[in-house]
Design an enzyme around this catalytic site. Structure first.
Site, PDB file in Angstrom:
ATOM      1  NE  ARG A 122       5.542   5.429  -3.094  1.00 37.59           N
ATOM      2  CZ  ARG A 122       6.504   5.464  -2.168  1.00 37.59           C
ATOM      3  NH1 ARG A 122       6.211   5.317  -0.904  1.00 37.59           N
ATOM      4  NH2 ARG A 122       7.754   5.633  -2.527  1.00 37.59           N
ATOM      5  CG  HIS A 156       3.328  13.417  -1.188  1.00 39.32           C
ATOM      6  ND1 HIS A 156       4.295  12.848  -0.394  1.00 39.32           N
ATOM      7  CD2 HIS A 156       3.978  13.948  -2.244  1.00 39.32           C
ATOM      8  CE1 HIS A 156       5.487  13.021  -0.960  1.00 39.32           C
ATOM      9  NE2 HIS A 156       5.314  13.677  -2.085  1.00 39.32           N
ATOM     10  CG  HIS A 163      -1.693   6.203   3.681  1.00 41.22           C
ATOM     11  ND1 HIS A 163      -0.724   5.716   2.833  1.00 41.22           N
ATOM     12  CD2 HIS A 163      -1.068   7.052   4.526  1.00 41.22           C
ATOM     13  CE1 HIS A 163       0.437   6.240   3.167  1.00 41.22           C
ATOM     14  NE2 HIS A 163       0.263   7.057   4.184  1.00 41.22           N
ATOM     15  CD  GLU A 200       2.118  16.037   2.408  1.00 40.23           C
ATOM     16  OE1 GLU A 200       2.547  14.948   1.992  1.00 40.23           O
ATOM     17  OE2 GLU A 200       1.642  16.178   3.525  1.00 40.23           O
ATOM     18  CG  ASN A 243      -1.722  12.861   3.816  1.00 39.53           C
ATOM     19  OD1 ASN A 243      -2.172  11.978   3.102  1.00 39.53           O
ATOM     20  ND2 ASN A 243      -0.524  13.388   3.637  1.00 39.53           N
ATOM     21  NE  ARG A 278       6.183   8.979  -2.765  1.00 39.75           N
ATOM     22  CZ  ARG A 278       6.943   9.141  -1.690  1.00 39.75           C
ATOM     23  NH1 ARG A 278       6.406   9.467  -0.531  1.00 39.75           N
ATOM     24  NH2 ARG A 278       8.244   8.968  -1.763  1.00 39.75           N
ATOM     25  CB  THR A 327       7.817  12.311   3.470  1.00 43.33           C
ATOM     26  OG1 THR A 327       6.761  12.210   2.536  1.00 43.33           O
ATOM     27  CG2 THR A 327       8.760  13.419   3.058  1.00 43.33           C
ATOM     28  CD  GLU A 378       3.664  19.445   7.432  1.00 41.37           C
ATOM     29  OE1 GLU A 378       3.110  20.000   6.474  1.00 41.37           O
ATOM     30  OE2 GLU A 378       3.467  18.247   7.733  1.00 41.37           O
ATOM     31  CG  HIS A 430       5.998  12.066   8.904  1.00 42.00           C
ATOM     32  ND1 HIS A 430       6.344  10.823   9.350  1.00 42.00           N
ATOM     33  CD2 HIS A 430       5.937  11.979   7.549  1.00 42.00           C
ATOM     34  CE1 HIS A 430       6.504  10.026   8.304  1.00 42.00           C
ATOM     35  NE2 HIS A 430       6.261  10.700   7.204  1.00 42.00           N
TER      36      HIS A 430
HETATM   37  N1  PXP Z   1       3.128  16.121   6.485  1.00 42.43           N
HETATM   38  C1  PXP Z   1       3.927  15.783   5.445  1.00 42.43           C
HETATM   39  C2  PXP Z   1       4.747  16.848   4.814  1.00 42.43           C
HETATM   40  C3  PXP Z   1       3.964  14.455   4.960  1.00 42.43           C
HETATM   41  O1  PXP Z   1       4.774  14.140   3.928  1.00 42.43           O
HETATM   42  C4  PXP Z   1       3.123  13.497   5.554  1.00 42.43           C
HETATM   43  C5  PXP Z   1       3.101  12.095   5.021  1.00 42.43           C
HETATM   44  O2  PXP Z   1       2.585  12.101   3.735  1.00 42.43           O
HETATM   45  C6  PXP Z   1       2.289  13.892   6.626  1.00 42.43           C
HETATM   46  C7  PXP Z   1       2.330  15.213   7.084  1.00 42.43           C
HETATM   47  C8  PXP Z   1       1.354  12.941   7.299  1.00 42.43           C
HETATM   48  O3  PXP Z   1       2.082  11.933   7.939  1.00 42.43           O
HETATM   49  P1  PXP Z   1       1.305  10.702   8.568  1.00 42.43           P
HETATM   50  O4  PXP Z   1       0.681   9.956   7.434  1.00 42.43           O
HETATM   51  O5  PXP Z   1       2.397   9.927   9.248  1.00 42.43           O
HETATM   52  O6  PXP Z   1       0.288  11.253   9.507  1.00 42.43           O
END
Ligand code: PXP
Length: 264
Positions: A58, A52, A19, A79, A16, A54, A110, A160, A200
């Site tokens: 953001r 994601h 960030h 996402e 992901n 959003r 999330t 998930e 997550h």
């Molecule tokens: N899976 C989903 C559905 C999420 O919303 C997120 C956070 O955007 C992640 C995985 C990844 O989470 P993390 O950034 O804590 O690894």
């Protein structure tokens, strides 16, 4: 290498890159570019790129998803909230996979999974529209039997499982309890005919036990990889995470459980 079938690993790794965009948006610059980090993740061996989009934009922007659709060589997992606007965008961009997530504007990330059980018919129509555009649909839910059963009724391909409670558990007892919830939910979901993904809060010390849950086929990991990338570079950060998922050819001692944390 087919990203859906890489037997070197216990499960697939979706990286992901939200960030990376968070840092860009914080200063309104054009760098760092999440598209460049997606390319680095893929050359390191990631099986999927996850973003994601959003509602408040953001971090990831619609333009990022457009470019990623054209540049990602593995799979693109979007996402998104199951809103009419997002469904329209997804049906236009056509990611390989859409993960439906709950969204609240005030949240840091999330927090918690979808309440599918309360809105089965809404989700069923969202799943139908996305699947009609050739998109695989996954529901981001807590490790909860009610939500699993409801997800199965929407026609989704996968769930998930939210690993946030496991990741933030403190102490052995809480950690074991939350891990068992994830493992039990993985079995329930598979028994309901759903494919099982998780994510997550996973990082370099707590991911291996989750990857060893046999039903889990895909992990989506972001924050810890982006944070690690600051010190070792993006490709190395992804390779190090892939090492956590590596299938060992000979039986090995299972990963320590609960995961051990090094001080400092
Ligand atoms: N899976 C989903 C559905 C999420 O919303 C997120 C956070 O955007 C992640 C995985 C990844 O989470 P993390 O950034 O804590 O690894």
């Amino acid at each position: 290498m087919n990203p859906l079938d890489d037997s070197r690993y216990l499960c697939r790794l979706g990286v992901n890159v939200d960030h990376v965009a968070t840092i860009r948006q914080n200063r309104g610059t054009i760098y760092p570019d999440p598209v460049a980090s997606a390319m680095a993740a893929e050359s390191a061996g990631a099986h999927q790129i996850t973003v994601h989009l959003r509602e408040d934009r953001r971090h990831i922007q619609e333009r990022d998803v457009d470019i990623l659709r054209k540049t990602v060589q593995t799979r693109l997992n979007l996402e998104m909230a199951a809103t009419p606007e997002m469904i329209r965008i997804a049906c236009r961009i056509k990611p390989d996979q859409a993960t439906l997530v709950p969204e609240r504007r005030q949240e840091l990330t999330t927090e918690g999974g979808l309440n599918v059980a309360g809105r089965i018919s809404n989700f069923r129509s969202a799943v139908r529209r996305l699947a009609g555009s050739g998109i695989t649909v996954s529901m981001f839910i807590e490790a909860d039997r009610r939500q699993i059963e409801a997800s199965a009724q929407t026609g989704a391909y996968a769930v998930e499982l939210h690993t946030g409670r496991y990741a933030s558990a403190r102490g052995r007892r809480e950690s074991v309890r939350e891990f068992d919830h994830v493992g039990g939910a993985a079995r329930d979901a598979r028994a309901s005919g759903l494919r099982v993904f998780a994510g997550h809060g996973l990082h370099y010390q707590n991911t291996r036990p989750v990857a060893e849950i046999p039903e889990i086929e895909e992990l989506n990991i972001g924050h810890s990889v982006v944070a690690r990338a600051m010190f070792v570079g993006f490709e190395t950060a992804v390779k190090e995470m892939l090492e956590q998922l590596r299938r060992h050819p000979t039986p090995q001692t299972p990963a320590p459980f609960p995961p051990t944390y090094k001080a400092g």
